[in-house]
Design a protein around this motif. Structure first.
Motif, mmCIF file in Angstrom:
data_model
loop_
_atom_site.group_PDB
_atom_site.id
_atom_site.type_symbol
_atom_site.label_atom_id
_atom_site.label_comp_id
_atom_site.label_asym_id
_atom_site.label_seq_id
_atom_site.Cartn_x
_atom_site.Cartn_y
_atom_site.Cartn_z
ATOM 1 N N TRP A 135 15.186 35.820 -25.100
ATOM 2 C CA TRP A 135 14.534 34.574 -24.729
ATOM 3 C C TRP A 135 13.258 34.817 -23.922
ATOM 4 O O TRP A 135 12.218 34.206 -24.166
ATOM 5 C CB TRP A 135 15.501 33.693 -23.932
ATOM 6 C CG TRP A 135 14.819 32.610 -23.152
ATOM 7 C CD1 TRP A 135 14.761 32.453 -21.813
ATOM 8 C CD2 TRP A 135 14.035 31.538 -23.702
ATOM 9 N NE1 TRP A 135 14.005 31.360 -21.473
ATOM 10 C CE2 TRP A 135 13.557 30.773 -22.615
ATOM 11 C CE3 TRP A 135 13.700 31.147 -24.992
ATOM 12 C CZ2 TRP A 135 12.752 29.647 -22.790
ATOM 13 C CZ3 TRP A 135 12.898 30.013 -25.158
ATOM 14 C CH2 TRP A 135 12.444 29.276 -24.074
ATOM 15 N N LYS A 136 13.283 35.726 -22.967
ATOM 16 C CA LYS A 136 12.103 35.980 -22.135
ATOM 17 C C LYS A 136 10.939 36.512 -22.965
ATOM 18 O O LYS A 136 9.776 36.222 -22.678
ATOM 19 C CB LYS A 136 12.452 36.951 -21.005
ATOM 20 C CG LYS A 136 13.359 36.327 -19.936
ATOM 21 C CD LYS A 136 13.614 37.287 -18.792
ATOM 22 C CE LYS A 136 14.489 36.640 -17.716
ATOM 23 N NZ LYS A 136 14.762 37.575 -16.598
ATOM 24 N N THR A 137 11.245 37.281 -24.002
ATOM 25 C CA THR A 137 10.190 37.800 -24.882
ATOM 26 C C THR A 137 9.576 36.667 -25.685
ATOM 27 O O THR A 137 8.357 36.595 -25.864
ATOM 28 C CB THR A 137 10.758 38.875 -25.832
ATOM 29 O OG1 THR A 137 11.332 39.923 -25.059
ATOM 30 C CG2 THR A 137 9.657 39.452 -26.716
ATOM 31 N N ARG A 138 10.414 35.766 -26.168
ATOM 32 C CA ARG A 138 9.898 34.609 -26.922
ATOM 33 C C ARG A 138 8.973 33.775 -26.055
ATOM 34 O O ARG A 138 7.912 33.317 -26.496
ATOM 35 C CB ARG A 138 11.051 33.739 -27.409
ATOM 36 C CG ARG A 138 12.047 34.426 -28.312
ATOM 37 C CD ARG A 138 13.092 33.439 -28.790
ATOM 38 N NE ARG A 138 14.348 34.099 -29.119
ATOM 39 C CZ ARG A 138 15.418 33.469 -29.571
ATOM 40 N NH1 ARG A 138 15.385 32.167 -29.744
ATOM 41 N NH2 ARG A 138 16.527 34.129 -29.843
ATOM 42 N N GLN B 103 16.562 26.208 -16.714
ATOM 43 C CA GLN B 103 15.473 25.285 -16.384
ATOM 44 C C GLN B 103 14.254 25.557 -17.262
ATOM 45 O O GLN B 103 13.592 24.627 -17.733
ATOM 46 C CB GLN B 103 15.092 25.437 -14.909
ATOM 47 C CG GLN B 103 16.122 24.880 -13.935
ATOM 48 C CD GLN B 103 15.665 25.032 -12.499
ATOM 49 O OE1 GLN B 103 15.135 26.072 -12.115
ATOM 50 N NE2 GLN B 103 15.871 24.001 -11.701
ATOM 51 N N GLN B 104 13.971 26.822 -17.460
ATOM 52 C CA GLN B 104 12.864 27.205 -18.335
ATOM 53 C C GLN B 104 13.075 26.635 -19.732
ATOM 54 O O GLN B 104 12.166 26.089 -20.347
ATOM 55 C CB GLN B 104 12.752 28.722 -18.425
ATOM 56 C CG GLN B 104 12.200 29.412 -17.211
ATOM 57 C CD GLN B 104 12.125 30.921 -17.412
ATOM 58 O OE1 GLN B 104 12.920 31.495 -18.149
ATOM 59 N NE2 GLN B 104 11.179 31.560 -16.749
ATOM 60 N N LEU B 105 14.296 26.766 -20.214
ATOM 61 C CA LEU B 105 14.643 26.325 -21.552
ATOM 62 C C LEU B 105 14.427 24.824 -21.715
ATOM 63 O O LEU B 105 13.845 24.356 -22.699
ATOM 64 C CB LEU B 105 16.105 26.689 -21.831
ATOM 65 C CG LEU B 105 16.578 26.697 -23.278
ATOM 66 C CD1 LEU B 105 15.831 27.730 -24.082
ATOM 67 C CD2 LEU B 105 18.077 26.970 -23.324
ATOM 68 N N LEU C 147 11.597 23.027 -24.107
ATOM 69 C CA LEU C 147 11.933 22.036 -25.130
ATOM 70 C C LEU C 147 11.134 20.752 -24.919
ATOM 71 O O LEU C 147 10.610 20.171 -25.872
ATOM 72 C CB LEU C 147 13.436 21.733 -25.096
ATOM 73 C CG LEU C 147 13.920 20.590 -25.998
ATOM 74 C CD1 LEU C 147 13.552 20.839 -27.450
ATOM 75 C CD2 LEU C 147 15.429 20.402 -25.853
ATOM 76 N N ALA C 148 11.021 20.322 -23.676
ATOM 77 C CA ALA C 148 10.259 19.097 -23.383
ATOM 78 C C ALA C 148 8.802 19.252 -23.804
ATOM 79 O O ALA C 148 8.198 18.328 -24.360
ATOM 80 C CB ALA C 148 10.356 18.783 -21.885
ATOM 81 N N ILE D 291 6.146 27.522 -16.574
ATOM 82 C CA ILE D 291 7.533 27.732 -16.997
ATOM 83 C C ILE D 291 7.898 29.208 -16.883
ATOM 84 O O ILE D 291 8.981 29.553 -16.395
ATOM 85 C CB ILE D 291 7.721 27.244 -18.446
ATOM 86 C CG1 ILE D 291 7.552 25.720 -18.529
ATOM 87 C CG2 ILE D 291 9.096 27.649 -18.975
ATOM 88 C CD1 ILE D 291 7.507 25.175 -19.952
ATOM 89 N N GLU D 292 6.980 30.069 -17.315
ATOM 90 C CA GLU D 292 7.242 31.513 -17.286
ATOM 91 C C GLU D 292 7.484 32.001 -15.862
ATOM 92 O O GLU D 292 8.342 32.847 -15.609
ATOM 93 C CB GLU D 292 6.057 32.269 -17.898
ATOM 94 C CG GLU D 292 6.288 33.755 -18.033
ATOM 95 C CD GLU D 292 5.037 34.486 -18.497
ATOM 96 O OE1 GLU D 292 5.082 35.714 -18.516
ATOM 97 O OE2 GLU D 292 4.029 33.819 -18.814
#
Length: 332
Positions: free
Chosen positions: A156-159, A292-294, A298-299, A325-326
């Motif tokens: 996920w962090k790479t994406r 929270q990042q996720l 999405l938002a 976000i990152e």
């Protein structure tokens, strides 16, 4: 005797064809460079047809790393370094293909200074259609990771990091040049990854510029189904928000780890909910900050894909939000 005579003339015929192509392609490229770059552009190397033929073993199909309706990408070896050669096909017509290739060269030249654009090393004007020579990207196109748009093999962090860097490259395309440039065909196959999974934006063959003091330009609909802005499809009007929509779809792809099955918003959201619950949330379940990042990611994706263009943010703001976000600046 006549057949031997004809055989001896073949190299001369090829030389004439090569020179003719060079002159034709070169004159068009120069004319477009003056119009697009206001006479200012960085010089690039021109390769001979013989060099590229040798680098790819005469464009052997085994050297192909990706292909589209209008071009094929070959990985070759030139001057002891790996390169990517983009060879255009005569589709949909020779004139249109030439226009696409030259547009790709010009915008790739302008974008090559950005660290998240696939650097253009040079071009070859000796084929009937110009060929582009790019730096190599060791891990290939993003779609190589399990299928079109499939990023399930990436954490996920790479994406998130890839999405952030692509957003910066796209924002640069929109703001760094005398005229606003719209990519118009953003999708996973346009994004290459280097050894460190750093993305490189490419393929500007369908890109279009918006004249000064104008907010849109009208053109026939081009692009890729599911990634194309529905407002552009309906009206033929292209704005910077056209790319924002496509980028939003790309964010959904990053989120789900695979291509979107449908354009219908309710179907997408339903698909997202089930996939995210079963996959990504499991990956970050113990990490409240990642969750929270996720949710913020999405938002943002859904905001970028709003039906009304006026509701979508500009790419500069999208890039800033992804940085936020990152860095997990998501405190209540």
């Amino acid at each position: 005797m006549p057949s031997k005579f004809l055989f001896s003339l073949l190299p001369c015929v090829r030389m004439v064809e090569t020179e003719s192509s060079f002159l034709k392609n070169g004159s068009i490229l120069l004319e477009d460079l003056i119009a697009s770059c206001e006479g200012k552009s960085s010089p690039i190397r021109t390769y001979s047809a013989d060099e590229l033929v040798k680098a790819t073993n005469n464009f052997d199909p085994s050297f192909i790393i990706s292909e589209d309706l209008s071009f094929k990408l070959f990985r070759g070896l030139l001057d002891d370094r790996s390169i990517i050669i983009k060879k255009y096909l005569h589709w949909p017509s020779e004139a249109e293909a030439r226009s696409m290739a030259i547009r790709d060269i010009i915008i790739s030249m302008q974008m090559s200074t950005h660290k998240n654009a696939l650097k253009l090393s040079g071009c070859c004007l000796e084929f009937s259609l110009p060929a582009l020579v790019h730096e190599d990207a060791a891990k290939g196109a993003l779609d190589c990771h399990g299928g079109l748009g499939d990023t399930r093999s990436l954490p996920w962090k790479t994406r998130l990091l890839i999405a952030t860097k692509v957003a910066h490259a796209l924002a640069n395309l929109h703001t760094a040049f005398p005229r606003l440039v719209i990519h118009r065909d953003l999708k996973p196959t346009c994004i290459f990854l280097d050894d460190n999974y750093s993305p490189k934006l490419s393929n500007f063959s369908l890109s279009i510029t918006i004249p000064p003091k104008q907010f849109h330009v009208e053109d026939v609909v081009k692009g890729t189904y599911r990634y194309a802005d529905p407002t552009y499809i309906a009206t033929g009007y292209i704005t910077e928000k056209t790319d924002v929509y496509s980028f939003g779809v790309l964010l959904l792809v990053f989120l789900m780890g695979r291509k979107i099955r449908a354009v219908d918003k309710s179907a997408v959201v339903e698909d997202l909910t089930s996939y995210v619950d079963a996959n990504i949330l499991r990956e970050v379940r113990a990490d409240e900050q990642a969750q929270q990042q996720l949710q913020a990611f999405l938002a943002l994706a859904l905001l970028c894909t709003q039906d009304g263009r006026e509701s979508r943010p500009c790419m500069t703001d999208v890039a800033k939000e992804l940085v936020r976000i990152e860095k997990s600046i998501l405190h209540c």
